[in-house]
Design a protein around this motif. Structure first.
Motif, PDB file in Angstrom:
ATOM      1  N   VAL A 131      17.951  38.214  36.092  1.00 36.02           N
ATOM      2  CA  VAL A 131      17.551  39.568  35.710  1.00 36.02           C
ATOM      3  C   VAL A 131      18.793  40.410  35.407  1.00 36.02           C
ATOM      4  N   MET A 132      19.782  40.345  36.290  1.00 32.40           N
ATOM      5  CA  MET A 132      21.009  41.115  36.084  1.00 32.40           C
ATOM      6  C   MET A 132      21.778  40.607  34.870  1.00 32.40           C
ATOM      7  N   LEU A 133      21.830  39.299  34.719  1.00 24.74           N
ATOM      8  CA  LEU A 133      22.559  38.693  33.604  1.00 24.74           C
ATOM      9  C   LEU A 133      21.975  39.120  32.258  1.00 24.74           C
ATOM     10  N   VAL A 134      20.657  39.173  32.180  1.00 25.02           N
ATOM     11  CA  VAL A 134      19.994  39.591  30.942  1.00 25.02           C
ATOM     12  C   VAL A 134      20.105  41.108  30.765  1.00 25.02           C
ATOM     13  N   PHE A 135      20.058  41.841  31.859  1.00 29.46           N
ATOM     14  CA  PHE A 135      20.099  43.298  31.799  1.00 29.46           C
ATOM     15  C   PHE A 135      21.433  43.820  31.261  1.00 29.46           C
ATOM     16  N   ILE A 136      22.524  43.183  31.636  1.00 26.85           N
ATOM     17  CA  ILE A 136      23.864  43.686  31.290  1.00 26.85           C
ATOM     18  C   ILE A 136      24.058  43.871  29.783  1.00 26.85           C
ATOM     19  N   PRO A 137      23.707  42.889  28.926  1.00 27.66           N
ATOM     20  CA  PRO A 137      23.880  43.124  27.481  1.00 27.66           C
ATOM     21  C   PRO A 137      23.004  44.243  26.932  1.00 27.66           C
ATOM     22  N   PHE A 138      21.861  44.468  27.572  1.00 29.33           N
ATOM     23  CA  PHE A 138      20.961  45.540  27.119  1.00 29.33           C
ATOM     24  C   PHE A 138      21.446  46.921  27.560  1.00 29.33           C
ATOM     25  N   TYR A 139      22.282  46.961  28.592  1.00 32.14           N
ATOM     26  CA  TYR A 139      22.622  48.231  29.234  1.00 32.14           C
ATOM     27  C   TYR A 139      23.188  49.280  28.266  1.00 32.14           C
ATOM     28  N   PRO A 140      24.170  48.941  27.402  1.00 35.42           N
ATOM     29  CA  PRO A 140      24.704  49.976  26.503  1.00 35.42           C
ATOM     30  C   PRO A 140      23.634  50.598  25.609  1.00 35.42           C
ATOM     31  N   PHE A 141      22.720  49.770  25.118  1.00 33.97           N
ATOM     32  CA  PHE A 141      21.647  50.286  24.277  1.00 33.97           C
ATOM     33  C   PHE A 141      20.705  51.174  25.087  1.00 33.97           C
ATOM     34  N   LEU A 142      20.346  50.704  26.292  1.00 38.17           N
ATOM     35  CA  LEU A 142      19.450  51.478  27.137  1.00 38.17           C
ATOM     36  C   LEU A 142      20.075  52.803  27.567  1.00 38.17           C
ATOM     37  N   TYR A 143      21.364  52.783  27.824  1.00 35.49           N
ATOM     38  CA  TYR A 143      22.054  54.019  28.215  1.00 35.49           C
ATOM     39  C   TYR A 143      21.892  55.065  27.118  1.00 35.49           C
ATOM     40  N   PHE A 144      22.046  54.636  25.877  1.00 41.63           N
ATOM     41  CA  PHE A 144      21.870  55.548  24.743  1.00 41.63           C
ATOM     42  C   PHE A 144      20.408  55.952  24.575  1.00 41.63           C
ATOM     43  N   LEU A 145      19.503  54.987  24.607  1.00 35.12           N
ATOM     44  CA  LEU A 145      18.080  55.255  24.358  1.00 35.12           C
ATOM     45  C   LEU A 145      17.461  56.162  25.410  1.00 35.12           C
ATOM     46  N   THR A 146      17.857  55.961  26.670  1.00 34.45           N
ATOM     47  CA  THR A 146      17.248  56.733  27.757  1.00 34.45           C
ATOM     48  C   THR A 146      17.750  58.170  27.828  1.00 34.45           C
ATOM     49  N   ARG A 147      18.725  58.518  26.977  1.00 34.59           N
ATOM     50  CA  ARG A 147      19.125  59.928  26.890  1.00 34.59           C
ATOM     51  C   ARG A 147      18.008  60.754  26.247  1.00 34.59           C
ATOM     52  N   ASN A 148      17.180  60.070  25.446  1.00 31.95           N
ATOM     53  CA  ASN A 148      16.077  60.756  24.768  1.00 31.95           C
ATOM     54  C   ASN A 148      14.839  59.858  24.805  1.00 31.95           C
ATOM     55  N   PRO A 149      14.201  59.742  25.976  1.00 36.34           N
ATOM     56  CA  PRO A 149      13.094  58.787  26.142  1.00 36.34           C
ATOM     57  C   PRO A 149      11.873  59.097  25.289  1.00 36.34           C
ATOM     58  N   LYS A 150      11.631  60.364  24.965  1.00 38.19           N
ATOM     59  CA  LYS A 150      10.477  60.689  24.127  1.00 38.19           C
ATOM     60  C   LYS A 150      10.663  60.134  22.714  1.00 38.19           C
ATOM     61  N   LYS A 151      11.860  60.250  22.195  1.00 39.60           N
ATOM     62  CA  LYS A 151      12.148  59.766  20.848  1.00 39.60           C
ATOM     63  C   LYS A 151      12.186  58.252  20.783  1.00 39.60           C
ATOM     64  N   TYR A 152      12.743  57.634  21.843  1.00 35.59           N
ATOM     65  CA  TYR A 152      12.979  56.189  21.814  1.00 35.59           C
ATOM     66  C   TYR A 152      12.074  55.427  22.787  1.00 35.59           C
ATOM     67  N   TYR A 153      10.900  55.983  23.034  1.00 35.34           N
ATOM     68  CA  TYR A 153       9.973  55.377  23.990  1.00 35.34           C
ATOM     69  C   TYR A 153       9.686  53.910  23.658  1.00 35.34           C
ATOM     70  N   LYS A 154       9.319  53.626  22.428  1.00 34.70           N
ATOM     71  CA  LYS A 154       8.953  52.270  22.033  1.00 34.70           C
ATOM     72  C   LYS A 154      10.137  51.310  22.168  1.00 34.70           C
ATOM     73  N   GLN A 155      11.324  51.789  21.840  1.00 33.53           N
ATOM     74  CA  GLN A 155      12.508  50.932  21.930  1.00 33.53           C
ATOM     75  C   GLN A 155      12.848  50.604  23.388  1.00 33.53           C
ATOM     76  N   ILE A 156      12.647  51.566  24.277  1.00 32.20           N
ATOM     77  CA  ILE A 156      12.909  51.325  25.703  1.00 32.20           C
ATOM     78  C   ILE A 156      11.903  50.326  26.249  1.00 32.20           C
ATOM     79  N   VAL A 157      10.636  50.475  25.848  1.00 34.51           N
ATOM     80  CA  VAL A 157       9.598  49.521  26.259  1.00 34.51           C
ATOM     81  C   VAL A 157       9.939  48.121  25.761  1.00 34.51           C
ATOM     82  N   PHE A 158      10.418  48.020  24.542  1.00 30.22           N
ATOM     83  CA  PHE A 158      10.813  46.730  23.971  1.00 30.22           C
ATOM     84  C   PHE A 158      11.911  46.074  24.810  1.00 30.22           C
TER      85      PHE A 158
END
Length: 249
Positions: free
Chosen positions: A17-44
């Protein structure tokens, strides 16, 4: 030896879980700054972090439908699954073909992976606090009104009892469905507990297939508050029938 191997598998899974999460983290950090706009991308991202981690350790998912034609993934649902394992989260991300939010215990904010989602798109609730529960259900109500589904485990938690059984349902998910006139989608996760019970710390885990049965959606359009208890009992007994059948054959 078997207990050692199962415990090792659990640690491998958590590491995956951690190993897979790490590459996603930079994208999620950006996306979660605006969860309403990027809701679908965060769910993905949430979906593929959870699914890829289980694939790495040999855990798969198989879906069976009571009536596949009755499900319309273009409309929101209050999705009600039973809860025996942390794998239930992945099971829901695997089966659901639309963006949705989880409602879950506030302790998930302490987990470095789930924290990112529960501070953005998911809903954390402290069931010991009436204020927290009120705010959480208000947020869930807004999510449904915005056309998104909500996943609520109606048992409220994973119980300490082993082997597990289907425990009495809490009322929140049914009130949300009736108030918003959306359908309830019961989901029976049949044997996740046999592969990884609870968080896996007691008995460990193993590779295998988690079987999921999606039952027919239940319409709430014409249900009144006076019929509330009847609806809750009906969903419980229907899910319990399928739960017992899958765990006694």
């Amino acid at each position: 030896m078997i207990r050692f191997l199962r415990k090792t598998h659990t640690y491998l899974y958590l590491g995956a879980v951690m190993l897979v999460f790490i590459p996603f983290y930079p994208f999620l950090y950006f996306l979660t700054r605006n969860p309403k706009k990027y809701y679908k991308q965060i769910v993905f991202c949430r979906k593929w972090i959870s699914i890829l981690a289980t694939i790495v350790v040999g855990i798969r998912f198989k879906i069976e439908y009571e009536d596949k034609t009755s499900i319309d993934w273009s409309q929101p649902y209050v999705i009600c699954p039973n809860h025996t394992s942390i794998l239930d989260i992945t099971a829901l991300t695997y089966l659901c073909r639309q963006p949705f939010s989880f409602m879950g215990k506030i302790e998930l904010l302490n987990n470095p992976v789930t924290k990112m989602f529960f501070k953005s798109i998911d809903i954390a609730v402290d069931r010991k606090s009436k204020i927290s529960s009120f705010k959480a259900f208000k947020k869930a109500d807004e999510t449904l009104k915005n056309g998104k589904s909500i996943v609520i485990f109606p048992e409220g938690k994973i119980d300490d009892e082993f082997p597990p059984r289907l425990h009495e349902f809490k009322s929140g998910s049914f009130r949300l469905a009736i108030d918003n006139k959306v359908q309830i989608l019961p989901v029976v996760i049949q044997d996740a507990w046999k592969i990884l019970w609870d968080d896996g710390m007691k008995f460990g885990s193993r590779p295998g297939t988690v079987h999921i049965k999606i039952l027919k959606p239940i319409d709430t359009e014409t249900i009144t508050q006076e019929e509330f208890d009847e609806l809750q009992d009906y969903v419980y007994h229907k899910m319990n029938f399928h739960w017992k059948h899958s765990n006694t054959i």
